[in-house]
Design an enzyme around this catalytic site. Structure first.
Site, PDB file in Angstrom:
ATOM      1  CE  LYS A  13      25.454  51.229  57.202  1.00 51.46           C
ATOM      2  NZ  LYS A  13      25.370  52.873  57.773  1.00 51.46           N
ATOM      3  NE  ARG A  88      25.588  54.457  51.638  1.00 53.49           N
ATOM      4  CZ  ARG A  88      26.763  54.156  52.145  1.00 53.49           C
ATOM      5  NH1 ARG A  88      27.083  52.940  52.494  1.00 53.49           N
ATOM      6  NH2 ARG A  88      27.448  55.109  52.538  1.00 53.49           N
ATOM      7  NE  ARG A 127      32.460  57.823  61.778  1.00 59.71           N
ATOM      8  CZ  ARG A 127      31.415  57.332  60.791  1.00 59.71           C
ATOM      9  NH1 ARG A 127      30.951  56.079  61.467  1.00 59.71           N
ATOM     10  NH2 ARG A 127      31.273  57.970  59.738  1.00 59.71           N
ATOM     11  NE  ARG A 136      34.316  57.780  57.164  1.00 57.11           N
ATOM     12  CZ  ARG A 136      33.281  57.002  57.016  1.00 57.11           C
ATOM     13  NH1 ARG A 136      32.943  55.780  57.703  1.00 57.11           N
ATOM     14  NH2 ARG A 136      32.274  57.389  56.129  1.00 57.11           N
ATOM     15  NE  ARG A 147      29.108  60.067  55.002  1.00 63.47           N
ATOM     16  CZ  ARG A 147      29.611  60.227  56.299  1.00 63.47           C
ATOM     17  NH1 ARG A 147      30.179  61.187  56.807  1.00 63.47           N
ATOM     18  NH2 ARG A 147      29.944  58.950  56.962  1.00 63.47           N
TER      19      ARG A 147
END
Ligand code: AMP
Length: 191
Positions: A13, A88, A127, A136, A147
């Site tokens: 996204k 969300r 990532r 992150r 998640r």
């Protein structure tokens, strides 16, 4: 153009929203980026949301609804925006409907970037290993698992929510980045 990009963590996204911003000037509104900035700056919202984010839980609806409502009012959003990571859950989607009606705005499309969980785990590990300045805080195995659970339980019902409103377009997020961009451009052309 007012657009929602819907999809699980790691679906692409953010990458696609950035491309749309570069190519068309629609503003990327990423609640995750805004919350990470608040955490980094040590604001009240940052302090309130830091631990929830690290665990991969959703932060309270009123926090993100308020952030988005204020951001949409800034003049750069007048030519269009891309909601990336918001809404969300159904309560946020309902709040968004109300907010847009109040502001006299209308969504043009909701694009679902469909990807299966196996690919997501690989992508997020990649990532995490490639992020400049370190991964992150929530790109670790445990948080990622959470998640994905949160996505399936709370966010995936939005696919039906927007399908029922007749605005949903689903594209194949398993294709490579350029191909996904092409598919999104096709959807936008049809608007
Ligand atoms: P993201 O960058 O979109 O993956 O978001 C990172 C984290 O920020 C999420 O795991 C949540 O903790 C929080 N977050 C981002 N957007 C929302 C939202 N719309 N509602 C609740 N929490 C959010």
């Amino acid at each position: 153009m007012k657009l929602i990009l819907l999809g699980p963590p790691g679906a692409g996204k953010g990458t696609q929203a950035q491309r749309l911003e570069e190519n068309h000037g629609y503003i990327q509104l990423s609640t995750g980026d805004m919350l990470r900035a608040a955490v980094a700056a040590g604001t009240e919202i940052g302090l309130q949301t830091k631990d929830l984010m690290a665990r991969g839980e959703l932060v309270p609806n009123d926090v993100v609804v308020e952030i988005i409502s204020e951001r949409i009012d800034l003049p750069d959003c007048v030519d269009g925006f891309i909601l990336d990571g918001f809404p969300r859950n159904v309560a946020q989607a309902e709040a968004l409907d109300e907010m847009l009606a109040d502001k006299n705005l209308k969504l043009d499309a909701v694009v679902e970037i469909a990807v299966n969980d196996g690919i997501l785990i690989n992508r997020i590990e990649k990532r995490a290993s490639e992020t400049v300045g370190g991964p992150r805080e929530d790109d670790n195995a445990e948080s990622l698992k959470n998640r994905l659970v949160v996505y399936h339980e709370q966010t995936a019902p939005l696919i039906e929510y927007y399908h029922n409103k007749g605005v949903l377009k689903s594209i194949d997020g398993m294709a490579d980045v350029d191909e996904v961009s092409k598919q999104i451009e096709e959807v936008l052309k049809q608007r």
